[in-house]
Scaffold this motif. Structure first.
Motif, short mmCIF file in Angstrom:
data_model
loop_
_atom_site.label_atom_id
_atom_site.label_comp_id
_atom_site.label_asym_id
_atom_site.label_seq_id
_atom_site.Cartn_x
_atom_site.Cartn_y
_atom_site.Cartn_z
N GLU A 6 -6.53 -11.37 -6.95
CA GLU A 6 -5.43 -12.01 -7.66
C GLU A 6 -4.73 -13.01 -6.75
O GLU A 6 -4.70 -12.84 -5.53
CB GLU A 6 -4.42 -10.97 -8.13
CG GLU A 6 -4.98 -9.95 -9.09
CD GLU A 6 -4.63 -8.53 -8.72
OE1 GLU A 6 -4.61 -7.65 -9.59
OE2 GLU A 6 -4.40 -8.29 -7.51
N SER A 7 -4.11 -13.99 -7.35
CA SER A 7 -3.29 -14.95 -6.62
C SER A 7 -2.24 -15.52 -7.57
O SER A 7 -2.35 -15.39 -8.78
CB SER A 7 -4.15 -16.08 -6.05
OG SER A 7 -4.81 -16.78 -7.08
N GLY A 9 1.28 -14.95 -7.38
CA GLY A 9 2.57 -14.28 -7.44
C GLY A 9 3.58 -14.94 -6.51
O GLY A 9 3.24 -15.83 -5.73
N LEU A 20 -0.57 -16.77 -12.71
CA LEU A 20 -1.41 -15.84 -11.97
C LEU A 20 -2.88 -16.11 -12.28
O LEU A 20 -3.22 -16.47 -13.40
CB LEU A 20 -1.08 -14.40 -12.35
CG LEU A 20 0.38 -13.95 -12.20
CD1 LEU A 20 0.50 -12.47 -12.56
CD2 LEU A 20 0.90 -14.21 -10.81
N CYS A 22 -6.97 -14.46 -11.47
CA CYS A 22 -7.74 -13.31 -10.99
C CYS A 22 -9.21 -13.63 -11.14
O CYS A 22 -9.69 -13.86 -12.26
CB CYS A 22 -7.37 -12.07 -11.80
SG CYS A 22 -8.44 -10.65 -11.47
N VAL A 92 4.88 -5.52 -9.79
CA VAL A 92 3.56 -5.83 -9.24
C VAL A 92 2.63 -6.01 -10.43
O VAL A 92 2.55 -5.13 -11.30
CB VAL A 92 3.06 -4.73 -8.30
CG1 VAL A 92 1.65 -5.06 -7.80
CG2 VAL A 92 4.02 -4.55 -7.13
N TYR A 94 -1.14 -6.41 -11.92
CA TYR A 94 -2.51 -6.02 -11.60
C TYR A 94 -3.46 -6.62 -12.62
O TYR A 94 -3.21 -6.58 -13.83
CB TYR A 94 -2.66 -4.51 -11.64
CG TYR A 94 -1.87 -3.78 -10.58
CD1 TYR A 94 -0.58 -3.33 -10.85
CD2 TYR A 94 -2.42 -3.53 -9.33
CE1 TYR A 94 0.14 -2.64 -9.89
CE2 TYR A 94 -1.71 -2.85 -8.36
CZ TYR A 94 -0.42 -2.41 -8.64
OH TYR A 94 0.29 -1.74 -7.69
N GLN A 114 -5.87 -5.73 -6.44
CA GLN A 114 -4.98 -5.06 -5.50
C GLN A 114 -3.52 -5.24 -5.88
O GLN A 114 -2.65 -4.56 -5.33
CB GLN A 114 -5.21 -5.60 -4.08
CG GLN A 114 -4.56 -6.94 -3.78
CD GLN A 114 -5.28 -8.12 -4.43
OE1 GLN A 114 -6.33 -7.98 -5.04
NE2 GLN A 114 -4.72 -9.32 -4.26
N THR A 116 -0.38 -8.24 -7.27
CA THR A 116 0.39 -9.34 -6.70
C THR A 116 1.84 -9.23 -7.16
O THR A 116 2.11 -8.94 -8.33
CB THR A 116 -0.22 -10.70 -7.11
OG1 THR A 116 0.47 -11.77 -6.43
CG2 THR A 116 -0.17 -10.95 -8.61
N GLN A 117 2.75 -9.40 -6.23
CA GLN A 117 4.17 -9.20 -6.52
C GLN A 117 4.75 -10.43 -7.22
O GLN A 117 4.57 -11.57 -6.77
CB GLN A 117 4.95 -8.95 -5.23
CG GLN A 117 6.45 -8.79 -5.42
CD GLN A 117 6.82 -7.50 -6.13
OE1 GLN A 117 6.31 -6.43 -5.79
NE2 GLN A 117 7.71 -7.59 -7.10
#
Length: 122
Positions: A6-7, A9, A20, A22, A92, A94, A114, A116-117
């Motif tokens: 993921e990216s 956040g 976001l 994924c 978070v 997911y 994993q 991403t916040q």
């Protein structure tokens, strides 16, 4: 094995937007549904949005009209465009994918990223 990365956040002010992404990789023959879940501190993990391989979507009531899920099957990637963010969207996030690993596989398995916040300040 399937990996979901993921990216996107981060920290944003209320009313702002985030996107976001994924990307799935590894043993993938096909991916059925893909989705985004979120978990705030002290709370259970809940579905935010889901999209089937044929682009049928489903959203949590709390994000309808603000979030949009999409996918690129050629890239095994799912996106979540989040607009008009609110402090209560802080969690978070997911990524989830239901993956059939090989052409001969009878079953598909769920894979998770994993996390991403996402933090929305008031």
């Amino acid at each position: 094995q399937v990996q979901l990365v993921e990216s996107g956040g981060g920290l944003v002010q209320a009313g702002g937007s985030l996107r976001l992404s994924c990307a799935a990789s590894g043993s993938i023959f096909s991916i059925n549904a893909m989705g985004w879940y979120r978990q705030a501190p002290g709370k259970q993990r809940d579905l935010v949005a889901q999209i089937t391989r044929s682009d049928v979507t489903n959203y949590a009531d709390s994000v309808k009209g603000r979030f949009t899920i999409s996918r690129d099957n050629a890239k095994n990637t799912v996106y979540l465009q989040m607009n008009s963010l609110k402090p209560e969207d802080t969690a978070v996030y997911y990524c989830n994918a239901n993956v059939r690993p090989f052409w001969y596989s009878r079953n598909a398995n769920d894979a998770w990223g994993q996390g991403t916040q996402v933090t929305v300040s008031s």
